[in-house]
Scaffold this motif. Structure first.
Motif, PDB file in Angstrom:
ATOM      1  N   LEU A 292     -16.711  -0.211  16.091  1.00 21.83           N
ATOM      2  CA  LEU A 292     -16.115   0.957  16.756  1.00 21.83           C
ATOM      3  C   LEU A 292     -15.692   2.060  15.785  1.00 21.83           C
ATOM      4  O   LEU A 292     -15.277   3.136  16.222  1.00 21.83           O
ATOM      5  CB  LEU A 292     -14.903   0.528  17.583  1.00 21.83           C
ATOM      6  N   TYR A 293     -15.783   1.816  14.490  1.00 24.70           N
ATOM      7  CA  TYR A 293     -15.288   2.783  13.501  1.00 24.70           C
ATOM      8  C   TYR A 293     -15.924   4.162  13.686  1.00 24.70           C
ATOM      9  O   TYR A 293     -15.226   5.168  13.821  1.00 24.70           O
ATOM     10  CB  TYR A 293     -15.539   2.283  12.071  1.00 24.70           C
ATOM     11  N   ARG A 294     -17.230   4.214  13.666  1.00 23.33           N
ATOM     12  CA  ARG A 294     -17.896   5.518  13.697  1.00 23.33           C
ATOM     13  C   ARG A 294     -17.655   6.253  15.010  1.00 23.33           C
ATOM     14  O   ARG A 294     -17.505   7.470  15.012  1.00 23.33           O
ATOM     15  CB  ARG A 294     -19.387   5.349  13.411  1.00 23.33           C
ATOM     16  N   ALA A 295     -17.597   5.551  16.118  1.00 17.22           N
ATOM     17  CA  ALA A 295     -17.341   6.204  17.404  1.00 17.22           C
ATOM     18  C   ALA A 295     -15.900   6.702  17.498  1.00 17.22           C
ATOM     19  O   ALA A 295     -15.644   7.821  17.945  1.00 17.22           O
ATOM     20  CB  ALA A 295     -17.644   5.248  18.546  1.00 17.22           C
ATOM     21  N   ASN A 296     -14.951   5.895  17.065  1.00 15.45           N
ATOM     22  CA  ASN A 296     -13.540   6.256  17.207  1.00 15.45           C
ATOM     23  C   ASN A 296     -13.074   7.310  16.207  1.00 15.45           C
ATOM     24  O   ASN A 296     -12.048   7.952  16.440  1.00 15.45           O
ATOM     25  CB  ASN A 296     -12.644   5.020  17.111  1.00 15.45           C
ATOM     26  N   THR A 297     -13.778   7.506  15.106  1.00 13.63           N
ATOM     27  CA  THR A 297     -13.319   8.521  14.143  1.00 13.63           C
ATOM     28  C   THR A 297     -13.410   9.924  14.707  1.00 13.63           C
ATOM     29  O   THR A 297     -12.786  10.837  14.167  1.00 13.63           O
ATOM     30  CB  THR A 297     -14.118   8.468  12.826  1.00 13.63           C
ATOM     31  N   PHE A 298     -14.144  10.130  15.770  1.00 12.09           N
ATOM     32  CA  PHE A 298     -14.260  11.459  16.369  1.00 12.09           C
ATOM     33  C   PHE A 298     -13.065  11.824  17.241  1.00 12.09           C
ATOM     34  O   PHE A 298     -12.933  12.961  17.652  1.00 12.09           O
ATOM     35  CB  PHE A 298     -15.550  11.568  17.192  1.00 12.09           C
ATOM     36  N   PHE A 299     -12.187  10.871  17.508  1.00  8.76           N
ATOM     37  CA  PHE A 299     -11.058  11.122  18.395  1.00  8.76           C
ATOM     38  C   PHE A 299      -9.808  11.515  17.613  1.00  8.76           C
ATOM     39  O   PHE A 299      -9.483  10.923  16.607  1.00  8.76           O
ATOM     40  CB  PHE A 299     -10.769   9.886  19.262  1.00  8.76           C
ATOM     41  N   ARG A 300      -9.119  12.519  18.103  1.00 10.58           N
ATOM     42  CA  ARG A 300      -7.877  12.971  17.478  1.00 10.58           C
ATOM     43  C   ARG A 300      -6.672  12.284  18.113  1.00 10.58           C
ATOM     44  O   ARG A 300      -5.592  12.283  17.552  1.00 10.58           O
ATOM     45  CB  ARG A 300      -7.718  14.487  17.612  1.00 10.58           C
ATOM     46  N   ASN A 301      -6.842  11.742  19.305  1.00  7.07           N
ATOM     47  CA  ASN A 301      -5.762  11.052  20.017  1.00  7.07           C
ATOM     48  C   ASN A 301      -6.231   9.650  20.376  1.00  7.07           C
ATOM     49  O   ASN A 301      -7.411   9.430  20.651  1.00  7.07           O
ATOM     50  CB  ASN A 301      -5.396  11.792  21.308  1.00  7.07           C
ATOM     51  N   PHE A 302      -5.282   8.730  20.399  1.00  7.81           N
ATOM     52  CA  PHE A 302      -5.604   7.347  20.735  1.00  7.81           C
ATOM     53  C   PHE A 302      -4.395   6.759  21.436  1.00  7.81           C
ATOM     54  O   PHE A 302      -3.321   6.666  20.861  1.00  7.81           O
ATOM     55  CB  PHE A 302      -5.922   6.560  19.456  1.00  7.81           C
TER      56      PHE A 302
ATOM     57  N   VAL B 246     -10.932   1.069   6.786  1.00  3.95           N
ATOM     58  CA  VAL B 246     -12.360   1.342   6.543  1.00  3.95           C
ATOM     59  C   VAL B 246     -12.531   2.771   6.012  1.00  3.95           C
ATOM     60  O   VAL B 246     -13.318   3.006   5.090  1.00  3.95           O
ATOM     61  CB  VAL B 246     -13.199   1.104   7.815  1.00  3.95           C
ATOM     62  N   GLY B 247     -11.786   3.716   6.558  1.00  2.03           N
ATOM     63  CA  GLY B 247     -11.842   5.088   6.056  1.00  2.03           C
ATOM     64  C   GLY B 247     -11.430   5.181   4.599  1.00  2.03           C
ATOM     65  O   GLY B 247     -12.052   5.894   3.800  1.00  2.03           O
ATOM     66  N   GLU B 248     -10.372   4.449   4.249  1.00  3.97           N
ATOM     67  CA  GLU B 248      -9.920   4.426   2.855  1.00  3.97           C
ATOM     68  C   GLU B 248     -10.985   3.794   1.956  1.00  3.97           C
ATOM     69  O   GLU B 248     -11.282   4.303   0.864  1.00  3.97           O
ATOM     70  CB  GLU B 248      -8.617   3.637   2.747  1.00  3.97           C
TER      71      GLU B 248
ATOM     72  N   ILE C 168     -15.448  -6.909   2.233  1.00  2.07           N
ATOM     73  CA  ILE C 168     -16.632  -7.772   2.115  1.00  2.07           C
ATOM     74  C   ILE C 168     -17.670  -7.415   3.180  1.00  2.07           C
ATOM     75  O   ILE C 168     -18.860  -7.264   2.887  1.00  2.07           O
ATOM     76  CB  ILE C 168     -16.221  -9.263   2.219  1.00  2.07           C
ATOM     77  N   ARG C 169     -17.222  -7.245   4.406  1.00  4.68           N
ATOM     78  CA  ARG C 169     -18.158  -6.950   5.503  1.00  4.68           C
ATOM     79  C   ARG C 169     -18.715  -5.532   5.403  1.00  4.68           C
ATOM     80  O   ARG C 169     -19.873  -5.294   5.734  1.00  4.68           O
ATOM     81  CB  ARG C 169     -17.480  -7.162   6.843  1.00  4.68           C
ATOM     82  N   LEU C 170     -17.897  -4.600   4.964  1.00  8.09           N
ATOM     83  CA  LEU C 170     -18.379  -3.228   4.795  1.00  8.09           C
ATOM     84  C   LEU C 170     -19.428  -3.165   3.691  1.00  8.09           C
ATOM     85  O   LEU C 170     -20.433  -2.461   3.818  1.00  8.09           O
ATOM     86  CB  LEU C 170     -17.209  -2.293   4.492  1.00  8.09           C
ATOM     87  N   LEU C 171     -19.225  -3.903   2.621  1.00  6.65           N
ATOM     88  CA  LEU C 171     -20.228  -3.973   1.548  1.00  6.65           C
ATOM     89  C   LEU C 171     -21.562  -4.470   2.075  1.00  6.65           C
ATOM     90  O   LEU C 171     -22.620  -3.936   1.710  1.00  6.65           O
ATOM     91  CB  LEU C 171     -19.755  -4.891   0.428  1.00  6.65           C
ATOM     92  N   ALA C 172     -21.536  -5.493   2.909  1.00  5.16           N
ATOM     93  CA  ALA C 172     -22.773  -6.030   3.472  1.00  5.16           C
ATOM     94  C   ALA C 172     -23.499  -4.980   4.308  1.00  5.16           C
ATOM     95  O   ALA C 172     -24.730  -4.924   4.305  1.00  5.16           O
ATOM     96  CB  ALA C 172     -22.477  -7.266   4.312  1.00  5.16           C
ATOM     97  N   ARG C 173     -22.751  -4.131   4.991  1.00  2.00           N
ATOM     98  CA  ARG C 173     -23.371  -3.080   5.807  1.00  2.00           C
ATOM     99  C   ARG C 173     -23.825  -1.890   4.960  1.00  2.00           C
ATOM    100  O   ARG C 173     -24.850  -1.288   5.231  1.00  2.00           O
ATOM    101  CB  ARG C 173     -22.404  -2.623   6.888  1.00  2.00           C
TER     102      ARG C 173
ATOM    103  N   TRP D 212     -25.790   6.559   6.458  1.00  2.00           N
ATOM    104  CA  TRP D 212     -25.220   6.573   7.804  1.00  2.00           C
ATOM    105  C   TRP D 212     -23.749   6.175   7.782  1.00  2.00           C
ATOM    106  O   TRP D 212     -22.983   6.599   8.637  1.00  2.00           O
ATOM    107  CB  TRP D 212     -26.020   5.659   8.730  1.00  2.00           C
ATOM    108  N   TRP D 213     -23.341   5.389   6.831  1.00  2.00           N
ATOM    109  CA  TRP D 213     -21.939   5.067   6.675  1.00  2.00           C
ATOM    110  C   TRP D 213     -21.231   6.132   5.842  1.00  2.00           C
ATOM    111  O   TRP D 213     -20.112   6.531   6.149  1.00  2.00           O
ATOM    112  CB  TRP D 213     -21.758   3.688   6.033  1.00  2.00           C
ATOM    113  N   LEU D 214     -21.869   6.587   4.779  1.00  2.00           N
ATOM    114  CA  LEU D 214     -21.220   7.561   3.895  1.00  2.00           C
ATOM    115  C   LEU D 214     -21.015   8.915   4.568  1.00  2.00           C
ATOM    116  O   LEU D 214     -20.175   9.699   4.125  1.00  2.00           O
ATOM    117  CB  LEU D 214     -22.027   7.736   2.608  1.00  2.00           C
TER     118      LEU D 214
END
Length: 191
Positions: A65-75, A92-94, A160-165, A177-179
């Motif tokens: 959900l990271y890439r989809a949710n980063t577009f939202f300013r409110n949650f 993940v952003g950090e 660890i999981r982000l590295l794999a992706r 696509w991640w960067l």
């Protein structure tokens, strides 16, 4: 269109520290989290299992959900599992901000693991934590230490999981696509 929320909101028998859940994780990292079964050998390390699988955990959800949710300013926070989702997305952003643009997987692993292993991170209740209005501080020192260990475990497993992706198909350059999301800030906040 509303933001995507956690599917773990219906889990009611989860231990809470302040209002932060200690959900089970599929991890080999030591810490207070209950350990889920390992990923089946038929699933590559850079993919997540099906959400109905017993191996699916909140960190798989964070990465999906990271890439989809980063577009939202409110949650709107609907429960404790959403707080873990928020913390995971901020982490993940950090981590993405620390990925070197050049260099191979070895340099990327070094940068991400150093960031994940750094024990001086802000946690709920600290003055430097960006979302203290949505998170409660731990009530005593023991709860604070347990929460710090759990968050450290979450950070290490996410790295660890982000590295794999990031280096799934090519070990010399990270996935564009991640960067492309390195400069996006979820809710305008960062850790």
């Amino acid at each position: 269109m509303p933001a995507y929320h956690s599917i773990f909101l219906q889990d009611t028998d989860v231990r809470l520290i302040a209002n932060f859940p200690l959900l089970p994780l599929r991890t080999r990292t030591r810490g207070p989290a209950y350990t889920l079964p390992a990923l089946p050998s038929s699933i590559p390390a850079h993919e997540s299992p099906d959400p109905d699988s017993e191996s699916y955990d909140a960190l798989d959800e964070v990465l999906s959900l990271y890439r989809a949710n980063t577009f939202f300013r409110n949650f709107e926070i609907k429960g404790p599992a959403d707080r873990l989702l928020i913390y995971g997305i901020l982490t993940v952003g950090e981590l993405l901000g620390k990925v070197p643009k050049v260099g191979g997987a070895r340099e990327g692993e070094k940068a991400l693991m150093n960031t994940a292993l750094d024990n001086q991170f802000a946690m709920p209740g600290d003055a430097a934590f960006p979302l203290n209005q949505a998170f409660e501080a731990p009530r005593d020192r023991q709860d604070a230490e347990t929460l710090r260990q759990y968050l450290s475990q979450v950070r290490q497993e996410l790295a660890i999981r982000l590295l794999a992706r990031l280096y799934a198909g090519n070990s010399t350059t990270p996935s564009k696509w991640w960067l492309s999301f390195t400069k996006r800030k979820f809710m305008g906040k960062s850790l």
